[in-house]
Design an enzyme around this catalytic site. Structure first.
Site, PDB file in Angstrom:
ATOM      1  N   HIS A  74       0.839  -1.206   0.000  1.00 11.98           N
ATOM      2  CA  HIS A  74       0.000   0.000   0.000  1.00 11.98           C
ATOM      3  C   HIS A  74       0.873   1.255   0.000  1.00 11.98           C
ATOM      4  O   HIS A  74       0.609   2.215  -0.741  1.00 11.98           O
ATOM      5  CB  HIS A  74      -0.919  -0.026   1.222  1.00 11.98           C
ATOM      6  CG  HIS A  74      -1.713   1.219   1.427  1.00 11.98           C
ATOM      7  ND1 HIS A  74      -2.408   1.847   0.417  1.00 11.98           N
ATOM      8  CD2 HIS A  74      -1.927   1.976   2.542  1.00 11.98           C
ATOM      9  CE1 HIS A  74      -3.021   2.924   0.892  1.00 11.98           C
ATOM     10  NE2 HIS A  74      -2.739   3.026   2.183  1.00 11.98           N
ATOM     11  N   ASP A  98      -3.887   8.026  11.828  1.00 14.99           N
ATOM     12  CA  ASP A  98      -4.057   8.081  13.281  1.00 14.99           C
ATOM     13  C   ASP A  98      -3.062   9.044  13.931  1.00 14.99           C
ATOM     14  O   ASP A  98      -2.556   8.791  15.020  1.00 14.99           O
ATOM     15  CB  ASP A  98      -3.922   6.686  13.894  1.00 14.99           C
ATOM     16  CG  ASP A  98      -2.653   5.963  13.464  1.00 14.99           C
ATOM     17  OD1 ASP A  98      -1.829   6.574  12.747  1.00 14.99           O
ATOM     18  OD2 ASP A  98      -2.489   4.790  13.853  1.00 14.99           O
ATOM     19  N   ASP A 179       8.362   0.126   7.398  1.00 14.34           N
ATOM     20  CA  ASP A 179       9.160   1.131   8.101  1.00 14.34           C
ATOM     21  C   ASP A 179      10.452   0.536   8.670  1.00 14.34           C
ATOM     22  O   ASP A 179      11.485   1.203   8.697  1.00 14.34           O
ATOM     23  CB  ASP A 179       8.340   1.813   9.193  1.00 14.34           C
ATOM     24  CG  ASP A 179       7.668   0.840  10.139  1.00 14.34           C
ATOM     25  OD1 ASP A 179       7.513  -0.345   9.794  1.00 14.34           O
ATOM     26  OD2 ASP A 179       7.283   1.265  11.245  1.00 14.34           O
TER      27      ASP A 179
END
Length: 358
Positions: A74, A98, A179
């Site tokens: 994604h 978030d 990440d």
């Protein structure tokens, strides 16, 4: 902006949190809604309705792979599409759904982004300080260089993505966290990121692939977020590679060495002063020896799950509103400043409990 599909099963909760994030983003000074693209992993009505409610551009795409790999794909699809949609853009700002951002988020970026063009030793600019808690962050105008990629509101340079990251991005069958991959030495190549002492983003999400309520309570809830507008950042050009070394040596020369016979986990280790610079040396026998630092981080109630926020074996934070420098000895080149009479502090980890096999 990236929306992780793994969270969309909690659709109403996610829509509420997503609204919170967009309100925060659109309330920041200097925001340009026309330059915001929301990428949604999958075809879901609710998040797209929220995007349209705020008058923003949304892009949905077909999910690829599962679990961590789905999130990774994604991100790749979204980053590639961003630079395809804006071929003249030199940078993109990556945000998740978030996050709250500070009122001066865009000012922070506009004051620092030129450093990515002028200093090849830099990897990114991030709004997040991994060690920036309410009790360890103080100076809203202060910036650091760190040997990690904090993420959580960060600037990615197009040339870095197109020339280095995109061609070797993890393929769909690899269940890797994107990440963690970006942070690996093979990608970072010794480059550093610029971060603020007081973060310009705040992670409020408690549900996700790698997140739960307990984890958030322990490591994210008490992070400090700047609330002051129009902050003029300090000595921005001193963040360039050579200038930063001069800045660090200046700080070390001005710092007072603390009493190393005291327990660094006790409140009395730091004198009852404000605005002073203090220095402590901890044992760090080699570059990858973080035994004492990890134990110190635990007792200070800051991030201790892996090593983040350091620069050449030195960490910077605040205690009792005093600037504290923590130097790993003898590994850090800054340990050459250590007085001969000072014995580096060593904190032994607790013994591992024996596991009974049934």
């Amino acid at each position: 902006m990236m929306m992780e599909a793994t969270r969309l099963k909690f659709v109403f909760n996610v829509a509420f949190l997503f609204c919170r994030m967009l309100r925060s983003l659109l309330s920041a000074q200097g925001v340009n809604p026309e330059k915001i693209i929301v990428f949604i992993d999958g075809y879901y009505e609710e998040p797209m309705d929220v995007v349209e409610l705020f008058g923003l551009k949304g892009v949905q795409h077909t999910p690829i792979s599962i679990k961590n790999a789905r999130v990774s794909q994604h991100y790749k699809a979204s980053l590639t599409a961003t630079f395809n949609l804006h071929p003249d853009a030199k940078f993109t700002v990556v945000l998740e759904e978030d996050l709250d951002i500070s009122v001066d988020f865009f000012s922070f970026l506009s004051q620092t982004i030129h450093l990515l063009e002028e200093d090849e030793s830099l990897y990114c600019i991030s709004a997040w300080n991994d060690q920036g808690y309410e009790h360890t962050a103080e100076d809203i105008a202060l910036l650091y260089r760190v040997e990690s990629m904090p993420g959580l509101g960060w600037v990615l340079k197009k040339s870095l993505y197109k020339d280095e990251l995109e061609p070797k991005w993890p393929t769909p069958e690899k269940l890797w966290d994107w990440d963690m991959w970006v942070r690996m030495p093979e990608q970072r190549k010794g480059r550093e990121c610029i971060i603020p002492d007081v973060s310009r983003s705040y992670h409020f999400g408690i549900v996700g692939l790698n997140m739960n309520g307990y984890f958030h309570e322990a490591y994210f809830k008490k992070h400090k977020l700047n609330t002051v507008p129009n902050v003029q950042l300090k000595n921005i050009d001193s963040l360039k590679k050579d200038a930063y070394e001069k800045e660090i040596h200046k700080l070390l020369s001005e710092a007072k060495v603390l009493d190393h016979t005291k327990n660094p986990c006790e409140d009395s280790f730091i004198p009852d002063t404000e605005g002073k610079i203090y220095l402590m040396y901890i044992r760090m026998d080699q570059e990858a020896d973080f035994t004492t630092w990890t134990q110190l981080a635990k007792c200070l109630h800051i991030w201790d799950l892996d090593v983040r926020g350091n620069h050449k074996g030195m960490w910077r934070l605040f205690r009792k509103k005093n600037h504290l420098l923590v130097v790993g000895t003898p590994s850090s080149p800054y340990s050459a400043k250590k007085p001969a009479s000072i014995i580096p502090i060593y904190i032994e980890p607790p013994p591992k409990e024996d596991v009974e096999l049934n």
